[in-house]
Design a protein around this motif. Structure first.
Motif, mmCIF file in Angstrom:
data_model
loop_
_atom_site.group_PDB
_atom_site.id
_atom_site.type_symbol
_atom_site.label_atom_id
_atom_site.label_comp_id
_atom_site.label_asym_id
_atom_site.label_seq_id
_atom_site.Cartn_x
_atom_site.Cartn_y
_atom_site.Cartn_z
ATOM 1 N N THR A 197 1.311 22.300 -1.826
ATOM 2 C CA THR A 197 1.480 23.647 -1.268
ATOM 3 C C THR A 197 2.704 23.687 -0.378
ATOM 4 O O THR A 197 3.512 24.620 -0.450
ATOM 5 N N GLU A 198 2.863 22.671 0.451
ATOM 6 C CA GLU A 198 4.024 22.599 1.331
ATOM 7 C C GLU A 198 5.317 22.557 0.503
ATOM 8 O O GLU A 198 6.284 23.253 0.811
ATOM 9 N N ALA A 199 5.323 21.769 -0.563
ATOM 10 C CA ALA A 199 6.499 21.670 -1.430
ATOM 11 C C ALA A 199 6.800 23.013 -2.096
ATOM 12 O O ALA A 199 7.967 23.405 -2.214
ATOM 13 N N ARG A 200 5.766 23.718 -2.519
ATOM 14 C CA ARG A 200 5.954 25.025 -3.156
ATOM 15 C C ARG A 200 6.567 26.029 -2.175
ATOM 16 O O ARG A 200 7.462 26.803 -2.534
ATOM 17 N N VAL A 201 6.093 26.010 -0.930
ATOM 18 C CA VAL A 201 6.624 26.919 0.092
ATOM 19 C C VAL A 201 8.089 26.586 0.377
ATOM 20 O O VAL A 201 8.939 27.488 0.435
ATOM 21 N N GLN A 202 8.394 25.305 0.555
ATOM 22 C CA GLN A 202 9.786 24.911 0.824
ATOM 23 C C GLN A 202 10.693 25.275 -0.346
ATOM 24 O O GLN A 202 11.820 25.726 -0.146
ATOM 25 N N ALA A 203 10.207 25.109 -1.577
ATOM 26 C CA ALA A 203 10.993 25.465 -2.759
ATOM 27 C C ALA A 203 11.237 26.978 -2.807
ATOM 28 O O ALA A 203 12.337 27.426 -3.149
ATOM 29 N N PHE A 204 10.226 27.770 -2.445
ATOM 30 C CA PHE A 204 10.389 29.222 -2.412
ATOM 31 C C PHE A 204 11.469 29.613 -1.415
ATOM 32 O O PHE A 204 12.355 30.410 -1.728
ATOM 33 N N ILE A 205 11.401 29.043 -0.206
ATOM 34 C CA ILE A 205 12.383 29.366 0.829
ATOM 35 C C ILE A 205 13.786 28.985 0.364
ATOM 36 O O ILE A 205 14.724 29.781 0.471
ATOM 37 N N ALA A 206 13.938 27.781 -0.160
ATOM 38 C CA ALA A 206 15.248 27.314 -0.617
ATOM 39 C C ALA A 206 15.769 28.187 -1.753
ATOM 40 O O ALA A 206 16.954 28.560 -1.775
#
Length: 85
Positions: free
Chosen positions: A64-73
């Protein structure tokens, strides 16, 4: 704060936890792009309470954390290419 001399102090620097860093990234994103916490949660993890729950101590799973960071990037990269054109 740590005392290092008679009247000298040094502020102890602690590493932020993964959750704290994630919250910091999210809060920065929300301010920068004027996105509500509920909209952000819906867009990233299909959970409108996601940001509120993080603020209240929820520990996200690593994926979930990786998905959020990928969305932001991805969002920021898209904005940069839009403004560069």
């Amino acid at each position: 704060m740590e005392r290092i001399g008679n009247n000298e102090f040094r502020v102890a620097h602690h590493h932020l936890s993964g959750r704290a860093m994630l919250i910091r990234s999210i809060e920065k994103f929300l301010r920068a792009y004027d996105v509500s916490a509920t909209t952000f949660g819906r867009l990233t993890v299909k959970d409108p309470r996601f940001v509120y729950d993080l603020r209240n101590g929820r520990e996200p799973r690593p994926d979930t954390e990786a998905r959020v960071q990928a969305f932001i990037a991805g969002y920021e990269a898209g904005r940069e290419t839009t403004h560069a054109a």
